[in-house]
Design an enzyme around this catalytic site. Structure first.
Site, short mmCIF file in Angstrom:
data_model
loop_
_atom_site.label_atom_id
_atom_site.label_comp_id
_atom_site.label_asym_id
_atom_site.label_seq_id
_atom_site.Cartn_x
_atom_site.Cartn_y
_atom_site.Cartn_z
N ASP A 1 0.83 -1.21 0.00
CA ASP A 1 0.00 0.00 0.00
C ASP A 1 0.86 1.26 0.00
O ASP A 1 2.05 1.22 -0.35
CB ASP A 1 -0.96 -0.07 1.22
CG ASP A 1 -2.28 0.63 0.96
OD1 ASP A 1 -2.31 1.87 1.04
OD2 ASP A 1 -3.28 -0.06 0.68
N ARG B 1 -5.72 16.45 2.90
CA ARG B 1 -4.63 15.53 3.22
C ARG B 1 -3.31 16.01 2.58
O ARG B 1 -2.56 15.23 2.01
CB ARG B 1 -4.97 14.11 2.74
CG ARG B 1 -4.32 13.03 3.57
CD ARG B 1 -4.41 11.66 2.90
NE ARG B 1 -3.93 10.64 3.80
CZ ARG B 1 -3.64 9.41 3.44
NH1 ARG B 1 -3.78 9.02 2.19
NH2 ARG B 1 -3.21 8.53 4.30
N TRP C 1 -6.11 1.36 -6.82
CA TRP C 1 -6.15 2.71 -7.39
C TRP C 1 -6.92 3.63 -6.44
O TRP C 1 -8.13 3.58 -6.39
CB TRP C 1 -6.85 2.64 -8.75
CG TRP C 1 -6.88 3.90 -9.54
CD1 TRP C 1 -7.56 5.04 -9.25
CD2 TRP C 1 -6.21 4.13 -10.77
NE1 TRP C 1 -7.37 5.97 -10.22
CE2 TRP C 1 -6.54 5.45 -11.18
CE3 TRP C 1 -5.37 3.36 -11.59
CZ2 TRP C 1 -6.06 5.99 -12.36
CZ3 TRP C 1 -4.90 3.92 -12.76
CH2 TRP C 1 -5.24 5.22 -13.13
N ASP C 2 -6.17 4.46 -5.74
CA ASP C 2 -6.80 5.28 -4.69
C ASP C 2 -7.06 6.70 -5.18
O ASP C 2 -6.50 7.15 -6.20
CB ASP C 2 -5.86 5.29 -3.46
CG ASP C 2 -6.63 5.40 -2.16
OD1 ASP C 2 -7.79 5.85 -2.18
OD2 ASP C 2 -6.04 5.06 -1.10
N CYS D 1 -10.64 2.61 -5.19
CA CYS D 1 -10.60 3.05 -3.79
C CYS D 1 -10.67 4.57 -3.79
O CYS D 1 -10.20 5.22 -4.72
CB CYS D 1 -9.29 2.59 -3.15
SG CYS D 1 -9.11 3.06 -1.41
N ASP E 1 -12.77 2.51 4.69
CA ASP E 1 -11.61 2.44 5.58
C ASP E 1 -12.02 1.96 6.96
O ASP E 1 -11.16 1.80 7.83
CB ASP E 1 -10.92 3.81 5.68
CG ASP E 1 -9.99 4.05 4.51
OD1 ASP E 1 -9.69 3.09 3.78
OD2 ASP E 1 -9.55 5.21 4.32
#
Ligand code: GLA
Length: 593
Positions: A229, A306, A340-341, A389, A411
């Site tokens: 990850d 973020r 794929w986030d 994702c 999550d």
């Protein structure tokens, strides 16, 4: 055809008769001899001659996705929508209009979902004559599209279904549509591998040795794929930097990815890798080289989420850059799986690549190029499985499913919370699309303690995997992993290809919930029962659904034989002293002698 302007709209219908699904889209053709500005282009609009409906939607938040919401319609417009540049955690691109008395198993249900991952709106307008207009499509908010003479604009497809047999049948229709008709057969039929993902095991804190430890621990467990990850690239020790710099972090992994891949293979696994391709950190080489590639207006303050910005995929240069950056990694390593986030949504929507009169095209152009990118990679790397994702399940929609047949659902990996999240998700999406992992106890999001078995039983209602530090498992837990892996294989066909029946809703019952899968030929059923919050000594008979009343079924575990009739009308007696978070899977198989 609008003769005054010379505008044509072609409505396309695809009928899937056997599963009661209609898909519809609209093609707007400018034959006016001059440019046109499209400001509203929905995909479907239906007038229903009544107003006594409830509207059902799936609302939520990060780590609380797709909760059920049911409210009576009133006069006026009510809607669910996204303006976040992604389909969002907040509302899913789905809604249903149902009769007031509709339950899971009876009553009218009109369901609609949009095959789109960007800004959408789904609305129901009850007028003063008590008719209801049900509409869905691209959200007109901050949208317009300049259509030159001779050009066409095609809307996304709306997928609609009707049943008089309640919500469960509506969901089955969607499941059949998405399992059998959405996406290339190669993509949708790909067997979902059992993964071990290192995120909750290590977060950013790993090095080669730590990863080797986890990988070595997988030997003999039957796990198919190790997924590395976030944190393997750039200078990524935390979430403040490096998105966009898709080169291996040599401080953490001095020998690159190859030794990790080899270690996986030595332990009988393939290798998967996390990317967040659509993002860029302010602190990254990519941003320093191309600040104009990030969505924001130069010279104005902008928001980060973020600590990151969204890359301007409306810009064809960004599309080409991403094709190359991702292909470089995928072509040079043996990678079988990509997570794929997409961890923030769009604000400050401004593209440096678009002229002033086309700025409102940015959201939709972003989507078209995102799909072009996913299409390119899927074709160029046909053996790679993609998992979607977005901060968990913030972009869990039918269009992402087209390219990535499974999506990280949330999550929140707590098994009890997952009962609600997965139950809500199952309104529209099949088990094969719902990525679900066994994680640590106490759970990292809720602090709740749950038995290892329950974590497995709940994750088994999806595309199964593990997300915990395997090096810390006891021998007993390792034996349970082996058992769960064997169960997952044994039940794969019935869960992934069977019919889902939701039996006891965690939204309506605060003690337990239950669901069931039945094989197409009704020879097998799998019942999952979870005690979400124990009330000591309660009486529970769970009545199954979808069986053949004439057939006889054996509970594989206890050997007891029941008629289908009994299982459906009396039920299985699960009254006993359950403890909090305990659960059970019962497997019933037809017996003929
Ligand atoms: C998101 C995902 C997680 C994990 C982290 C990594 O939150 O949903 O599964 O990949 O990003 O930063």
């Amino acid at each position: 055809r609008d003769d005054y302007y010379g505008l044509e709209v072609v409505l396309s219908y695809s009928l899937f008769e056997k599963i009661d699904i209609i898909a519809r889209s609209a093609r707007i053709c400018n034959k006016t001899g001059a440019p046109l500005k499209v400001t509203r282009a929905l995909s479907a609009s239906i007038d229903l001659p009544r107003a006594d409906f409830d509207m059902i939607g799936l609302y939520g938040a990060h780590i609380r996705e797709r909760q059920l919401d049911r409210t009576p319609l009133r006069h006026g417009i009510q809607s669910v929508e996204s303006r976040r540049g992604a389909s969002s955690h907040q509302h899913n691109p789905f809604a249903a209009l149902v009769s007031r008395e509709t339950t899971e198993f009876s009553g009218d249900a009109y369901g609609a979902a949009l095959i789109y991952s960007g800004n959408f709106v789904i609305s129901a307008e009850v007028d003063s004559f008590d008719t209801t207009r049900f509409q869905l499509g691209i959200n007109p908010f901050d949208f317009s599209w300049k259509l030159e003479d001779g050009e066409e604009f095609v809307t996304p497809e709306a997928v609609m279904t009707y049943t008089d047999q309640g919500l469960n049948r509506m969901s089955q229709n969607f499941h059949n549509a998405f399992r059998h008709h959405l996406g290339h057969t190669r993509i949708r039929n790909k067997v979902r591998p059992i993964v071990i993902n290192n995120w909750e095991a290590t977060y950013f804190d790993f090095d080669e040795e730590k990863l080797f430890g986890i990988i070595d621990c997988c030997k003999g467990l039957g796990i198919d794929t190790f997924v590395l990850d976030d944190g393997w690239f750039g200078k990524r020790y935390n979430d403040v930097c490096s998105l966009g710099d898709w080169v291996v972090n040599k401080d953490k992994l001095p020998h690159g990815l190859d030794p990790i891949i080899e270690r996986c293979e030595q332990n009988g696994m393939s290798f998967g890798l996390w990317f967040e391709p659509e993002m860029v950190s302010e602190d990254s080489d990519l941003y320093r080289a191309h600040p104009e590639w990030a969505i924001h207006k130069e010279g104005r303050p902008f928001c980060t989420g973020r600590c990151q910005l969204v890359l301007d995929l409306a810009n064809p240069e960004v599309l080409e850059y991403l094709k190359k950056a991702l292909s470089d990694v995928l072509a040079n390593h043996r990678i079988s799986y990509v997570k794929w986030d997409m961890n923030r949504h769009i604000t400050d929507a401004y593209s440096s690549a678009l002229p002033a009169d086309r700025q409102p095209e940015i959201y939709h152009r972003y989507m078209l190029n995102l799909y072009a990118l996913l299409d390119y990679l899927n074709k160029r790397f046909p053996d790679v499985a993609f998992e979607g994702c977005s901060g968990g399940g913030g972009r869990f929609d039918p269009a992402m499913l087209y390219y990535s047949p499974q999506i990280w659902t949330s999550d929140d990996t707590d098994a009890i919370e997952r009962c609600r999240i997965q139950y809500g998700t199952s309104m529209v999406y099949p088990a094969s699309s719902i990525s679900a992992h066994v994680s640590a106890s106490p759970n990292h999001q809720t602090g709740r303690l749950t038995p290892f078995e329950t974590r497995g039983n709940v994750a088994m209602a999806g595309a199964f995997g593990y997300e915990l530090d395997l090096t810390k498992l006891t021998d007993e837990e390792r034996a349970l992993v082996r058992k769960q892996v064997a169960q997952y294989h044994a039940y794969y066909d019935i869960i992934q290809n069977g019919d889902l029946y939701r039996l006891v809703s965690p939204f309506e019952n605060d003690v337990c919930c239950a669901w069931e899968y039945v094989s197409a030929d009704r020879s097998e059923a799998l019942l999952t029962f979870v005690v979400t919050k124990c009330r000591v000594g309660f009486t529970t008979f769970i009545r199954l659904r979808g069986l053949d009343p004439e057939k006889r079924y054996q509970d594989v575990e206890t050997g007891r034989i029941y008629s289908g009739d009994t299982l459906m009308n009396v039920g299985v007696n699960l009254s006993r002293y359950w403890k909090d978070s305990e659960s059970l899977i019962c497997h019933f198989r037809e017996v003929t002698e």
